[in-house]
Design a protein around this motif. Structure first.
Motif, PDB file in Angstrom:
ATOM      1  N   UNK A  46       0.824  -1.220   0.000  1.00  0.00           N
ATOM      2  CA  UNK A  46       0.000   0.000   0.000  1.00  0.00           C
ATOM      3  C   UNK A  46       0.850   1.259   0.000  1.00  0.00           C
ATOM      4  N   UNK A  47       2.102   1.187   0.457  1.00  0.00           N
ATOM      5  CA  UNK A  47       2.970   2.371   0.443  1.00  0.00           C
ATOM      6  C   UNK A  47       3.244   2.859  -0.971  1.00  0.00           C
ATOM      7  N   UNK A  48       3.003   1.997  -1.956  1.00  0.00           N
ATOM      8  CA  UNK A  48       3.235   2.394  -3.349  1.00  0.00           C
ATOM      9  C   UNK A  48       2.170   3.340  -3.896  1.00  0.00           C
ATOM     10  N   UNK A  49       1.076   3.536  -3.157  1.00  0.00           N
ATOM     11  CA  UNK A  49       0.048   4.472  -3.626  1.00  0.00           C
ATOM     12  C   UNK A  49       0.623   5.862  -3.854  1.00  0.00           C
ATOM     13  N   UNK A  50       1.581   6.267  -3.007  1.00  0.00           N
ATOM     14  CA  UNK A  50       2.194   7.587  -3.149  1.00  0.00           C
ATOM     15  C   UNK A  50       3.164   7.643  -4.320  1.00  0.00           C
ATOM     16  N   UNK A  51       3.475   6.468  -4.894  1.00  0.00           N
ATOM     17  CA  UNK A  51       4.300   6.441  -6.093  1.00  0.00           C
ATOM     18  C   UNK A  51       3.446   6.271  -7.354  1.00  0.00           C
ATOM     19  N   UNK A  52       2.139   6.115  -7.169  1.00  0.00           N
ATOM     20  CA  UNK A  52       1.245   5.890  -8.303  1.00  0.00           C
ATOM     21  C   UNK A  52       0.351   7.097  -8.565  1.00  0.00           C
ATOM     22  N   UNK A  53      -0.379   7.546  -7.541  1.00  0.00           N
ATOM     23  CA  UNK A  53      -1.397   8.576  -7.741  1.00  0.00           C
ATOM     24  C   UNK A  53      -0.811   9.964  -8.052  1.00  0.00           C
ATOM     25  N   UNK A  54       0.148  10.498  -7.270  1.00  0.00           N
ATOM     26  CA  UNK A  54       0.689  11.819  -7.614  1.00  0.00           C
ATOM     27  C   UNK A  54       1.340  11.886  -8.998  1.00  0.00           C
ATOM     28  N   UNK A  55       2.128  10.880  -9.418  1.00  0.00           N
ATOM     29  CA  UNK A  55       2.683  10.952 -10.773  1.00  0.00           C
ATOM     30  C   UNK A  55       1.623  10.938 -11.870  1.00  0.00           C
ATOM     31  N   UNK A  75       6.614  11.122 -15.693  1.00  0.00           N
ATOM     32  CA  UNK A  75       5.653  10.891 -14.612  1.00  0.00           C
ATOM     33  C   UNK A  75       5.029   9.502 -14.722  1.00  0.00           C
ATOM     34  N   UNK A  76       4.634   9.125 -15.933  1.00  0.00           N
ATOM     35  CA  UNK A  76       4.013   7.813 -16.116  1.00  0.00           C
ATOM     36  C   UNK A  76       5.006   6.689 -15.839  1.00  0.00           C
ATOM     37  N   UNK A  77       6.276   6.927 -16.137  1.00  0.00           N
ATOM     38  CA  UNK A  77       7.297   5.934 -15.823  1.00  0.00           C
ATOM     39  C   UNK A  77       7.405   5.694 -14.330  1.00  0.00           C
ATOM     40  N   UNK A  78       7.359   6.783 -13.552  1.00  0.00           N
ATOM     41  CA  UNK A  78       7.390   6.636 -12.098  1.00  0.00           C
ATOM     42  C   UNK A  78       6.148   5.898 -11.601  1.00  0.00           C
ATOM     43  N   UNK A  79       4.993   6.230 -12.179  1.00  0.00           N
ATOM     44  CA  UNK A  79       3.758   5.530 -11.803  1.00  0.00           C
ATOM     45  C   UNK A  79       3.853   4.046 -12.152  1.00  0.00           C
ATOM     46  N   UNK A  80       4.483   3.723 -13.289  1.00  0.00           N
ATOM     47  CA  UNK A  80       4.643   2.325 -13.694  1.00  0.00           C
ATOM     48  C   UNK A  80       5.501   1.561 -12.686  1.00  0.00           C
ATOM     49  N   UNK A  81       6.537   2.224 -12.152  1.00  0.00           N
ATOM     50  CA  UNK A  81       7.354   1.594 -11.115  1.00  0.00           C
ATOM     51  C   UNK A  81       6.497   1.298  -9.887  1.00  0.00           C
ATOM     52  N   UNK A  82       5.630   2.258  -9.527  1.00  0.00           N
ATOM     53  CA  UNK A  82       4.750   2.053  -8.386  1.00  0.00           C
ATOM     54  C   UNK A  82       3.793   0.891  -8.587  1.00  0.00           C
TER      55      UNK A  82
END
Length: 275
Positions: A46-55, A75-82
């Motif tokens: 669940x900690x990955x939510x902050x790496x998905x939603x803001x990007x 930005x989408x690349x960072x979200x993909x990592x999340x």
């Protein structure tokens, strides 16, 4: 995110849950299926939510401001990592591990391209640089699929981060010194996440023993790999803002930072002036 070697700590948690026994080459300090039978590592997931939603919001904001598509991809690349990290920690399956680790390489290549191309004419495309970074990504992918050694992935990821640090220091030292606070904050937040990641690895047995004595809420705070996700996600987000602000300043777009809910920073740039 998982730029690490596996540790051999004993895991008192059940050997399998909804997703079955782990098949990944890495397993982390959080007890497997301790919170939910459907999520192998609940807090690391669940900690990955902050790496998905803001990007995702950053990509939308960047597109609306008419900034170059490369930053939307950043930005989408960072979200993909999340998303990949969420999938990996939720299942601890090898295929999902690759979905976490390989996008880290790909997104970092996008970051490198954006920062290296900050001082070029608008909408210019450096095909040579794209070819080099694409070749690097393909080579890392092929080698890692054939040689499933996490240290190799760690080193390749470190090379890209080192390039980003060098280029960032050049920008804030010789071109736009007033961006130093943003640059140093980005690096500092990322470094803090890296320190907590190491604490989680080195003191895993101690942390697990402490969680047995602590209330669940306080025990959750000791999930330092989850904090690694939060801090490195935030640090990477700040790096994209640094790259964006450098680019928008060079293009005379008068960028300014705004905060979502007074906490999470985003960059807004003025529309292009029509001649």
């Amino acid at each position: 995110m998982a730029p690490s070697v596996s540790h051999a700590h004993s895991d008192p948690s059940p050997p399998g849950g909804f997703w079955g026994p782990p098949t990944s080459t890495l397993d982390w300090c959080e007890e497997n299926y301790f919170v939910s039978v459907f999520v192998a590592e609940f807090w690391n997931t669940v900690s990955n939510l902050l790496m998905i939603l803001p990007p995702i919001y950053g990509a939308i904001r960047t597109s609306r401001d008419g900034l170059e598509t490369r930053y939307v991809f950043a930005f989408l690349g960072l979200a993909a990592v999340g998303v990949g990290s969420w999938s990996f920690h939720m299942t601890l399956q090898y295929e999902m591990q690759l979905l976490d680790e390989l996008p880290m390489i790909y997104s970092c290549c996008i970051f490198v391209y954006c920062l290296l191309e900050c001082f070029k004419r608008e909408n210019s495309i450096n095909y040579i640089m794209i070819t080099i970074l694409l070749g690097f990504s393909v080579a890392v992918t092929v080698v890692y699929l054939l040689w499933t050694e996490p240290v190799f992935h760690q080193v390749m990821y470190g090379v890209l981060v080192f390039c980003l640090v060098l280029r960032s220091m050049y920008v804030v030292t010789w071109v736009y010194p007033w961006l130093r606070p943003l640059c140093y904050t980005s690096l500092g937040v990322f470094l803090l996440g890296f320190i907590l990641w190491n604490v989680d690895n080195l003191l895993c047995d101690t942390l697990r023993a402490a969680r047995l004595r602590l209330p669940p809420v306080i025990g959750a705070v000791t999930q330092f790999h989850a904090w690694w996700h939060i801090f490195t996600g935030f640090g990477s987000h700040l790096h994209i803002l640094l790259s964006l602000q450098t680019r928008a300043t060079y293009l005379k777009r008068r960028p300014r930072v705004k905060f979502i809910c007074g906490v999470w920073p985003m960059l807004h740039a003025e529309p292009r002036r029509r001649s």
